[in-house]
Scaffold this motif. Structure first.
Motif, PDB file in Angstrom:
ATOM      1  N   SER A  55       0.808  -1.231   0.000  1.00  0.00           N
ATOM      2  CA  SER A  55       0.000   0.000   0.000  1.00  0.00           C
ATOM      3  C   SER A  55       0.837   1.275   0.000  1.00  0.00           C
ATOM      4  O   SER A  55       0.317   2.361   0.260  1.00  0.00           O
ATOM      5  CB  SER A  55      -0.989   0.031   1.170  1.00  0.00           C
ATOM      6  N   ALA A  56       2.115   1.180  -0.318  1.00  0.00           N
ATOM      7  CA  ALA A  56       2.923   2.399  -0.453  1.00  0.00           C
ATOM      8  C   ALA A  56       2.693   3.080  -1.790  1.00  0.00           C
ATOM      9  O   ALA A  56       2.824   4.304  -1.900  1.00  0.00           O
ATOM     10  CB  ALA A  56       4.409   2.061  -0.293  1.00  0.00           C
ATOM     11  N   VAL A  57       2.345   2.301  -2.822  1.00  0.00           N
ATOM     12  CA  VAL A  57       2.230   2.843  -4.175  1.00  0.00           C
ATOM     13  C   VAL A  57       0.753   3.071  -4.522  1.00  0.00           C
ATOM     14  O   VAL A  57       0.273   2.684  -5.582  1.00  0.00           O
ATOM     15  CB  VAL A  57       2.920   1.905  -5.194  1.00  0.00           C
ATOM     16  N   ASN A  58       0.019   3.685  -3.607  1.00  0.00           N
ATOM     17  CA  ASN A  58      -1.400   3.965  -3.861  1.00  0.00           C
ATOM     18  C   ASN A  58      -1.592   4.818  -5.110  1.00  0.00           C
ATOM     19  O   ASN A  58      -2.567   4.653  -5.840  1.00  0.00           O
ATOM     20  CB  ASN A  58      -2.015   4.688  -2.660  1.00  0.00           C
ATOM     21  N   ILE A 231      -4.388   6.016  19.649  1.00  0.00           N
ATOM     22  CA  ILE A 231      -3.314   6.117  18.658  1.00  0.00           C
ATOM     23  C   ILE A 231      -3.656   5.215  17.479  1.00  0.00           C
ATOM     24  O   ILE A 231      -3.730   3.992  17.628  1.00  0.00           O
ATOM     25  CB  ILE A 231      -1.962   5.679  19.264  1.00  0.00           C
ATOM     26  N   ALA A 232      -3.868   5.794  16.313  1.00  0.00           N
ATOM     27  CA  ALA A 232      -4.239   5.031  15.122  1.00  0.00           C
ATOM     28  C   ALA A 232      -3.030   4.842  14.219  1.00  0.00           C
ATOM     29  O   ALA A 232      -2.442   5.820  13.749  1.00  0.00           O
ATOM     30  CB  ALA A 232      -5.360   5.733  14.360  1.00  0.00           C
ATOM     31  N   ASP A 233      -2.666   3.591  13.992  1.00  0.00           N
ATOM     32  CA  ASP A 233      -1.605   3.268  13.040  1.00  0.00           C
ATOM     33  C   ASP A 233      -2.244   3.098  11.670  1.00  0.00           C
ATOM     34  O   ASP A 233      -2.794   2.041  11.348  1.00  0.00           O
ATOM     35  CB  ASP A 233      -0.884   1.990  13.470  1.00  0.00           C
ATOM     36  N   GLU A 234      -2.164   4.165  10.861  1.00  0.00           N
ATOM     37  CA  GLU A 234      -2.744   4.133   9.518  1.00  0.00           C
ATOM     38  C   GLU A 234      -1.644   4.102   8.453  1.00  0.00           C
ATOM     39  O   GLU A 234      -1.836   4.596   7.343  1.00  0.00           O
ATOM     40  CB  GLU A 234      -3.673   5.343   9.326  1.00  0.00           C
ATOM     41  N   VAL A 235      -0.514   3.509   8.801  1.00  0.00           N
ATOM     42  CA  VAL A 235       0.572   3.403   7.834  1.00  0.00           C
ATOM     43  C   VAL A 235       0.112   2.652   6.588  1.00  0.00           C
ATOM     44  O   VAL A 235       0.417   3.035   5.461  1.00  0.00           O
ATOM     45  CB  VAL A 235       1.803   2.720   8.467  1.00  0.00           C
ATOM     46  N   GLN A 236      -0.652   1.577   6.787  1.00  0.00           N
ATOM     47  CA  GLN A 236      -1.127   0.794   5.648  1.00  0.00           C
ATOM     48  C   GLN A 236      -2.546   1.167   5.222  1.00  0.00           C
ATOM     49  O   GLN A 236      -2.863   1.143   4.043  1.00  0.00           O
ATOM     50  CB  GLN A 236      -1.072  -0.704   5.973  1.00  0.00           C
ATOM     51  N   THR A 237      -3.398   1.539   6.163  1.00  0.00           N
ATOM     52  CA  THR A 237      -4.805   1.790   5.838  1.00  0.00           C
ATOM     53  C   THR A 237      -5.085   3.223   5.407  1.00  0.00           C
ATOM     54  O   THR A 237      -6.150   3.511   4.878  1.00  0.00           O
ATOM     55  CB  THR A 237      -5.708   1.472   7.043  1.00  0.00           C
ATOM     56  N   GLY A 238      -4.126   4.131   5.632  1.00  0.00           N
ATOM     57  CA  GLY A 238      -4.369   5.538   5.345  1.00  0.00           C
ATOM     58  C   GLY A 238      -4.150   5.913   3.898  1.00  0.00           C
ATOM     59  O   GLY A 238      -3.830   5.105   3.042  1.00  0.00           O
ATOM     60  N   LYS A 266     -11.588  10.655  15.464  1.00  0.00           N
ATOM     61  CA  LYS A 266     -10.364  11.417  15.239  1.00  0.00           C
ATOM     62  C   LYS A 266      -9.331  10.940  16.244  1.00  0.00           C
ATOM     63  O   LYS A 266      -9.498  11.136  17.453  1.00  0.00           O
ATOM     64  CB  LYS A 266     -10.578  12.920  15.369  1.00  0.00           C
ATOM     65  N   PRO A 267      -8.259  10.320  15.775  1.00  0.00           N
ATOM     66  CA  PRO A 267      -7.242   9.842  16.709  1.00  0.00           C
ATOM     67  C   PRO A 267      -6.606  11.006  17.470  1.00  0.00           C
ATOM     68  O   PRO A 267      -6.542  12.133  16.975  1.00  0.00           O
ATOM     69  CB  PRO A 267      -6.209   9.162  15.801  1.00  0.00           C
ATOM     70  N   ASP A 268      -6.141  10.720  18.667  1.00  0.00           N
ATOM     71  CA  ASP A 268      -5.340  11.699  19.390  1.00  0.00           C
ATOM     72  C   ASP A 268      -3.950  11.786  18.773  1.00  0.00           C
ATOM     73  O   ASP A 268      -3.341  12.855  18.730  1.00  0.00           O
ATOM     74  CB  ASP A 268      -5.239  11.310  20.867  1.00  0.00           C
ATOM     75  N   ILE A 269      -3.449  10.634  18.316  1.00  0.00           N
ATOM     76  CA  ILE A 269      -2.183  10.573  17.588  1.00  0.00           C
ATOM     77  C   ILE A 269      -2.411   9.741  16.332  1.00  0.00           C
ATOM     78  O   ILE A 269      -2.926   8.628  16.403  1.00  0.00           O
ATOM     79  CB  ILE A 269      -1.058   9.938  18.439  1.00  0.00           C
ATOM     80  N   LEU A 270      -2.041  10.297  15.193  1.00  0.00           N
ATOM     81  CA  LEU A 270      -2.200   9.613  13.903  1.00  0.00           C
ATOM     82  C   LEU A 270      -0.823   9.284  13.340  1.00  0.00           C
ATOM     83  O   LEU A 270       0.051  10.151  13.266  1.00  0.00           O
ATOM     84  CB  LEU A 270      -2.959  10.515  12.929  1.00  0.00           C
ATOM     85  N   ILE A 271      -0.654   8.027  12.942  1.00  0.00           N
ATOM     86  CA  ILE A 271       0.612   7.557  12.377  1.00  0.00           C
ATOM     87  C   ILE A 271       0.416   7.273  10.898  1.00  0.00           C
ATOM     88  O   ILE A 271      -0.481   6.503  10.522  1.00  0.00           O
ATOM     89  CB  ILE A 271       1.088   6.274  13.086  1.00  0.00           C
ATOM     90  N   LEU A 272       1.251   7.888  10.055  1.00  0.00           N
ATOM     91  CA  LEU A 272       1.160   7.708   8.613  1.00  0.00           C
ATOM     92  C   LEU A 272       2.523   7.359   8.032  1.00  0.00           C
ATOM     93  O   LEU A 272       3.564   7.695   8.602  1.00  0.00           O
ATOM     94  CB  LEU A 272       0.634   8.975   7.934  1.00  0.00           C
ATOM     95  N   GLY A 273       2.523   6.705   6.889  1.00  0.00           N
ATOM     96  CA  GLY A 273       3.762   6.369   6.190  1.00  0.00           C
ATOM     97  C   GLY A 273       3.415   5.884   4.796  1.00  0.00           C
ATOM     98  O   GLY A 273       2.417   6.298   4.213  1.00  0.00           O
TER      99      GLY A 273
END
Length: 426
Positions: A55-58, A231-238, A266-273
């Protein structure tokens, strides 16, 4: 052999096996070029990419807007470190903070780095703002999680392959069952030292497990009640993968024109990559509002490459593409079509039990146990038939094509998948 000599697939594989650490088990295909939804191997055979570099090459391979932004910035200024200001970072921080509706962004490079950053922010907030005694903070995580493979992260993983012989493990984490509100509530009520709850909106590596309707919203409410950071880890789902800009947006989709744009969660902390750069460059980020992010002070965290000018330029271009090309809307519509077509086949299939997912993050479950090689063999045959995918957890095949895919291309891919599965029916 000269460095620039053209390799055969076997030569490339042999080189990796001899000179590279064996920390991956790739499908035996050697890629040398990509464009949009397609990749080509060194012999020139074309494939549909149905993994998108996890999911890096969306935005599709080698998107011209992203490549141009990277090339232009690389010719101007590539790296200053954070010892000095540069003229791109502030622009990027403002752009992305407003894009995702947060006060501040902390730039990093990889998804695992961003997760580690979020954990540090959460702990410091717990000590300085919530009043937990130093070194007593606990963070709740979910069983079967995947947040990376650093020493701290594998400490709260239950993946035996990632953990074995890498101890001693980091303390301070409590594991509960995913999609279990009662377990979350019970843990929060019994422990006053909980600082945060780290969760994937959809567990991708575990097999694209989608939680029950309302789970994330109820979990966030429990966290708010107990003054715990969600804390939402949306590295893959975002970044549009699940048919909305973020998977935590709730049940509406970006294709729903009546949507107010206000997320259910709305997460308090959002993680993206990953797709923050469209796969062109390592870019990750942690976003939070001032009362949380302001616990980070000079010297308390950093990265030489985090926030470098190339990363900033690439990320802004990649996020532009998501909006300009309405990739969330496309992912929503094509995801609905994909599951509809696959379910038609599954009704009379002996080899596939079910399809699940959201948007263009989907998986099929093969009717075999996790130790079997059936899913791997199916992926090998998919490769032969012109489509690249990979098993996860033995009997599950994840399907995540670039979001620039058209309806016609998707239906072509469905035909390839069904044709391949038919070869394995009893």
């Amino acid at each position: 052999m000269a460095v620039l000599d053209q390799l055969t697939s076997q030569q490339a594989i042999d080189l990796e096996n001899k000179y590279g650490a064996h920390n991956y088990h790739p499908l035996p295909v050697v890629l040398s070029r990509g464009e949009g939804v397609h990749v080509w191997d060194v012999e020139g055979k074309q494939y549909y990419d149905f993994l998108s570099a996890y999911s890096a090459v969306n935005q599709g391979h080698c998107h011209p807007k992203i490549v141009n932004a990277m090339t232009k910035q690389a010719q101007t200024l590539s790296l200053t470190s954070r010892a000095f200001y540069n003229d791109m970072l502030g622009k990027y921080e403002k752009y992305a903070s407003e894009y995702f509706n947060f006060d501040k962004l902390l730039p990093m490079n990889t998804g695992a780095e961003a997760v580690e950053t979020a954990l540090k922010i959460c702990r410091r907030w717990a000590y300085e703002e919530k009043g937990i005694e130093e070194n007593d903070a606990q963070i709740i995580v979910c069983e079967n999680n995947f947040h990376g493979r650093t020493t701290t992260i594998i400490s709260f993983s239950n993946d035996a392959v990632a953990r074995k012989n890498f101890g001693p493990y980091t303390q301070g984490f409590i594991k509960i069952e995913y999609d279990n509100l009662a377990a979350l509530q019970n843990t929060l009520e019994k422990n006053d030292n909980i600082a945060g709850f780290l969760v994937e909106p959809i567990q991708g590596e575990a097999g694209v497990y989608v939680p029950s309707e309302g789970y994330l919203k109820a979990a966030k409410a429990l966290c708010e009640k107990h003054n715990v950071l969600f804390i939402a880890d949306e590295v893959q789902t975002g970044i549009a993968r699940t048919g909305r800009l973020l998977a935590t947006c709730g049940n509406c989709s970006c294709a729903d024109k009546s949507c107010s744009g206000t997320p259910d969660v709305k997460p308090d902390i959002l993680i993206l990559g990953k797709a923050m750069s469209g796969g062109a460059y390592p870019v990750s980020a942690v976003l939070a509002n001032d009362p949380i992010m302001n616990v980070i002070t000079p010297g308390s965290h950093g990265s030489t490459f985090g926030g470098n000018p190339i990363a900033a330029a690439v990320a802004m271009a990649a996020l532009d593409v998501v909006k300009e090309e309405e990739l969330a809307e496309n992912a929503y519509q094509l995801g609905e079509l994909f599951r509809e077509e696959m379910n038609k086949y599954i009704e009379n299939s002996n080899i596939v039990n079910l399809v699940r997912g959201k948007g263009l993050l989907n998986a099929i479950v093969i009717n075999d146990d996790e130790e079997s090689e059936t899913a791997w063999n199916i992926c090998m045959r998919l490769r032969d038939n012109g489509l690249l995918a990979k098993p996860t957890h033995g009997n599950i095949i994840r399907f995540a094509p670039p979001l620039v895919m058209t309806k016609e291309q998707l239906l072509d891919c469905v035909s390839i998948i069904i044709k391949t599965l038919q070869e394995f029916e009893n």
